[in-house]
Write an enzyme that holds these catalytic residues in place. Structure first.
Site, mmCIF file in Angstrom:
data_model
loop_
_atom_site.group_PDB
_atom_site.id
_atom_site.type_symbol
_atom_site.label_atom_id
_atom_site.label_comp_id
_atom_site.label_asym_id
_atom_site.label_seq_id
_atom_site.Cartn_x
_atom_site.Cartn_y
_atom_site.Cartn_z
ATOM 1 N N ARG A 236 -21.389 -24.755 -1.204
ATOM 2 C CA ARG A 236 -21.468 -26.163 -1.110
ATOM 3 C C ARG A 236 -21.925 -26.364 0.396
ATOM 4 N NH1 ARG A 236 -20.803 -25.942 -5.779
ATOM 5 N NH2 ARG A 236 -19.630 -27.074 -7.103
ATOM 6 N N GLU A 265 -27.781 -34.215 -3.757
ATOM 7 C CA GLU A 265 -28.582 -33.744 -4.563
ATOM 8 C C GLU A 265 -28.879 -34.574 -5.842
ATOM 9 O OE1 GLU A 265 -26.879 -29.060 -4.112
ATOM 10 O OE2 GLU A 265 -26.689 -30.129 -5.923
ATOM 11 N N HIS A 285 -30.366 -25.583 -6.104
ATOM 12 C CA HIS A 285 -29.199 -25.536 -7.089
ATOM 13 C C HIS A 285 -29.058 -24.714 -8.317
ATOM 14 C CE1 HIS A 285 -24.780 -27.360 -6.846
ATOM 15 N NE2 HIS A 285 -24.700 -25.910 -7.243
#
Length: 325
Positions: A236, A265, A285
């Site tokens: 993260r 995001e 991601h």
């Protein structure tokens, strides 16, 4: 049931074998992304079961209050993006499979892909070759170098094993429980936090983000790293103090970063300072975005919906929501 699935960016969910589990149900799949509460409220106004793809869309009280037909939210893993109390107050169940004992091999594999890509300058060399150039840099090998694992959980342990297979010297830093497990698996615990950052050639972060770990990696930590070192974050973005990584890279310690996660995001239009840096390898991601991982994730999420529909809910985070009202 009327089921809605959000944020299927690649339009892949309907092609999964696990999607067959939902035959006979009214399923809507959204392929775009929005955090706009008004838009989401309109899209979800008739939804009874909401299936989420990890933490892509926040489900907070202002939205929950506008979803009168919602009965269950189904997903996998942690749920910092969900207001559990707001769900519970409206009698909405949250089912979330924590997949105990099962590391995300997809994330661990991507982590290792980023390590190799960054250390050997693979993205830059691919771009140069396509631009008509030949061998513009000299990379760094991994055998005999020092790999630091910050947080020895399921993924951290898997990445440590990859490091061992590549002949790296693996050291671990984290809570005492993590250090004990690492020692039991034959890895060294770093002599100190300072030594952990100073001695590593590659550091990989594998901690869950919570109030205790937010900003746990500071500018001071990064400044201790070698100018030849790489820091990798597939966990993260919030584990690193705001702005600390960009500042450290500009100062040359560490010399490189590889990241798969960002504070907000999705990142669109290349609007993030890390994306403008030549010493950064960045991916959008992708850690869990792999077909086998998707099959596993959606299979459990769909099974949770079906169990609820059958009156036998499973993996319930907020059993209070099941109380008669």
């Amino acid at each position: 049931m009327k089921i809605t699935i959000l944020d299927d960016y690649q339009n892949v969910v309907r092609s999964l074998d696990s999607f067959k589990k939902l035959e006979g149900h009214d399923v809507t799949v959204w392929n775009d992304h929005t955090k706009d509460v008004d838009v989401l409220a309109e899209r979800l106004k008739d939804t009874e079961a909401l299936v989420l793809i990890r933490e892509r869309t926040p489900i907070r009280a202002p939205l929950i209050e506008r979803l009168p037909k919602l009965r269950i939210v189904s997903q996998r893993s942690v749920y910092p993006h969900i207001d559990v109390d707001a769900l519970t107050s409206r009698g909405i169940v949250l089912s979330s499979d924590q997949h105990p004992g099962k590391p995300s091999f997809a994330t661990a594999e991507l982590t290792w892909g980023l390590v190799i890509a960054a250390m050997r300058h693979i993205p830059q060399e691919v771009a140069n070759l396509k631009a008509g150039k030949w061998q513009s840099s000299v990379g760094t090998g991994l055998r005999g170098r020092n790999l630091g694992i910050l947080g020895y959980g399921r993924i951290g342990a898997t990445v440590a094993g990859y490091g061992r297979a590549f002949g790296m010297n693996v050291s671990v830093w984290g809570r005492e429980g993590s250090l004990t497990r690492a020692r039991q698996d034959g890895y060294a615990a770093a002599r100190s936090r300072e030594a952990f950052f100073e001695e590593a050639d590659v550091i990989s972060l594998h901690l869950r983000l919570n109030d205790e770990t937010r900003g746990i990696v500071t500018s001071e930590d990064l400044a201790r790293m070698k100018p030849t070192a790489l820091i990798v974050n597939t966990s993260r973005a919030g584990l690193i103090a705001p702005g600390a990584l960009e500042g450290a890279l500009k100062q040359g310690r560490p010399g490189m970063a590889a990241v798969d996660v960002f504070e907000e995001e999705p990142v669109l239009g290349a609007k993030h300072p890390l994306l403008a840096m030549d010493n950064v390898v960045a991916t959008p991601h992708l850690g869990y975005v792999e077909r086998d991982a998707y099959e596993s994730q959606f299979s459990s999420s769909f099974e949770q919906v079906l169990a609820f529909a059958a009156g036998t809910p499973i993996n319930v985070v907020n059993p209070e929501a099941l109380a008669p009202r």
